[in-house]
Design a protein around this motif. Structure first.
Motif, short mmCIF file in Angstrom:
data_model
loop_
_atom_site.label_atom_id
_atom_site.label_comp_id
_atom_site.label_asym_id
_atom_site.label_seq_id
_atom_site.Cartn_x
_atom_site.Cartn_y
_atom_site.Cartn_z
N GLN A 1 0.83 -1.21 0.00
CA GLN A 1 0.00 0.00 0.00
C GLN A 1 0.86 1.26 0.00
N GLU A 2 2.11 1.13 0.47
CA GLU A 2 3.02 2.28 0.51
C GLU A 2 3.79 2.42 -0.80
N GLY A 3 3.62 1.48 -1.72
CA GLY A 3 4.36 1.52 -2.98
C GLY A 3 5.27 0.31 -3.10
N LEU A 4 6.30 0.43 -3.92
CA LEU A 4 7.27 -0.66 -4.08
C LEU A 4 8.23 -0.67 -2.90
N LEU A 5 8.38 -1.83 -2.30
CA LEU A 5 9.32 -1.99 -1.19
C LEU A 5 10.35 -3.05 -1.56
N MET A 6 11.59 -2.79 -1.18
CA MET A 6 12.64 -3.77 -1.40
C MET A 6 12.85 -4.56 -0.11
N ARG A 7 12.56 -5.84 -0.16
CA ARG A 7 12.74 -6.70 1.01
C ARG A 7 14.16 -7.23 1.02
N THR A 8 14.83 -7.09 2.15
CA THR A 8 16.22 -7.54 2.28
C THR A 8 16.31 -8.64 3.33
N SER A 9 16.91 -9.74 2.96
CA SER A 9 17.10 -10.86 3.89
C SER A 9 18.59 -11.14 4.02
N LEU A 10 19.05 -11.34 5.23
CA LEU A 10 20.46 -11.67 5.46
C LEU A 10 20.70 -13.13 5.10
N LYS A 11 21.77 -13.38 4.37
CA LYS A 11 22.12 -14.73 3.95
C LYS A 11 23.58 -14.99 4.28
N ASN A 12 23.89 -16.22 4.67
CA ASN A 12 25.27 -16.61 4.93
C ASN A 12 25.62 -17.80 4.05
N LYS A 13 26.85 -17.82 3.58
CA LYS A 13 27.37 -18.99 2.86
C LYS A 13 28.54 -19.55 3.65
N LEU A 14 28.54 -20.87 3.79
CA LEU A 14 29.63 -21.53 4.48
C LEU A 14 30.65 -21.98 3.44
N ILE A 15 31.88 -21.50 3.57
CA ILE A 15 32.93 -21.77 2.59
C ILE A 15 33.96 -22.73 3.18
N ASN A 16 34.24 -23.81 2.44
CA ASN A 16 35.24 -24.78 2.85
C ASN A 16 36.62 -24.29 2.42
N SER A 17 37.59 -24.37 3.30
CA SER A 17 38.93 -23.89 2.95
C SER A 17 39.63 -24.83 1.97
N ASN A 18 39.16 -26.08 1.87
CA ASN A 18 39.77 -27.04 0.94
C ASN A 18 39.23 -26.82 -0.48
N THR A 19 40.04 -27.11 -1.45
CA THR A 19 39.61 -26.98 -2.84
C THR A 19 38.82 -28.21 -3.27
N ALA A 20 38.11 -28.05 -4.39
CA ALA A 20 37.38 -29.20 -4.95
C ALA A 20 38.36 -30.29 -5.37
N LEU A 21 39.57 -29.91 -5.75
CA LEU A 21 40.57 -30.90 -6.14
C LEU A 21 40.96 -31.80 -4.97
N SER A 22 41.06 -31.23 -3.79
CA SER A 22 41.41 -32.05 -2.62
C SER A 22 40.33 -33.09 -2.35
N LYS A 23 39.07 -32.73 -2.62
CA LYS A 23 37.98 -33.69 -2.44
C LYS A 23 38.06 -34.78 -3.51
N ILE A 24 38.40 -34.40 -4.74
CA ILE A 24 38.55 -35.38 -5.82
C ILE A 24 39.69 -36.35 -5.48
N ASP A 25 40.80 -35.83 -4.98
CA ASP A 25 41.93 -36.69 -4.60
C ASP A 25 41.53 -37.65 -3.49
N GLU A 26 40.67 -37.16 -2.59
CA GLU A 26 40.18 -38.02 -1.51
C GLU A 26 39.36 -39.18 -2.06
N PHE A 27 38.51 -38.90 -3.04
CA PHE A 27 37.72 -39.95 -3.68
C PHE A 27 38.62 -40.92 -4.45
N LYS A 28 39.66 -40.39 -5.10
CA LYS A 28 40.56 -41.25 -5.88
C LYS A 28 41.24 -42.28 -5.01
N SER A 29 41.50 -41.95 -3.76
CA SER A 29 42.16 -42.89 -2.85
C SER A 29 41.19 -43.95 -2.33
N GLN A 30 39.89 -43.75 -2.58
CA GLN A 30 38.88 -44.66 -2.04
C GLN A 30 38.20 -45.52 -3.11
#
Length: 205
Positions: free
Chosen positions: A17-46
């Motif tokens: 009713q007040e017009g266009l409003l921009m809704r803002t939501s806080l979001k967090n992303k959890l980042i792994n310090s290991n690379t995707a390659l380290s995970k691939i190497d882990e699978f290769k050993s298994q």
């Protein structure tokens, strides 16, 4: 493996009713310090060849990764290509064909260390067809956390303390985002955008 929380936000526009409003939501992303390659190497050993491909596809499909270079773009992985490597996958860059190792050296001054690593595939829909992006695992970090992390009580407690905040803290963070928005070049010093939308700095009641 260490993880860190990357704070952010998402926005959406709603008609009220007040017009266009921009809704803002806080979001967090959890980042792994290991690379995707380290995970691939882990699978290769298994796993052996046949089981390896299946295991990698199951783990990486629809998983989000973040580039650890440039503007830190995020990508949703659609699969793993074991037959392609940074040395044999060519792309067209400004009319020149070059393999990925050459591309990253030329554009980002990055020396890819593992020349035999498989590539991750990201498929993005376009108005006409699809755009396939080949990602180098060595240059990607994994976001989110797995079942083993969920079972770790100390991890979940630490994560909760980093991501949960009281209502006043959330309002303060949103106010900072709002102030940043009004300082951007396209908005600063004006009350009306090119689209005709009137900009007001106050929060709605």
């Amino acid at each position: 493996n260490e993880m860190f929380v990357l704070p952010g936000y998402s926005t959406s526009v709603h008609l009220s009713q007040e017009g266009l409003l921009m809704r803002t939501s806080l979001k967090n992303k959890l980042i792994n310090s290991n690379t995707a390659l380290s995970k691939i190497d882990e699978f290769k050993s298994q796993f052996t060849n046949g089981n390896l491909k299946r295991a990698l596809q199951e783990y990486f499909k629809n998983r989000t990764v973040m580039a650890n270079y440039g503007t830190n773009n995020f990508y949703i992985v659609n699969g793993v290509e074991l037959d392609f490597t940074p040395m044999n996958k060519e792309i067209n860059y400004n009319g020149m064909l070059m393999h990925l190792k050459q591309y990253y050296k030329k554009v980002y001054d990055i020396d890819i260390k593992n020349n035999d690593q498989p590539l991750l595939i990201c498929i993005r829909k376009k108005s006409q067809g699809e755009d396939i992006i080949y990602l180098v695992p060595e240059l990607m970090v994994i976001t989110g956390y797995g079942d083993e992390d969920r079972k770790d009580e100390s991890f979940t407690k630490k994560l909760s303390s980093r991501t949960k905040s009281n209502p006043q803290d959330k309002m303060n963070q949103i106010a900072q985002i709002k102030n940043h928005f009004y300082k951007t070049k396209s908005v600063r010093g004006t009350k009306k955008l090119k689209s005709g939308i009137v900009v007001e700095e106050k929060f709605p009641n």
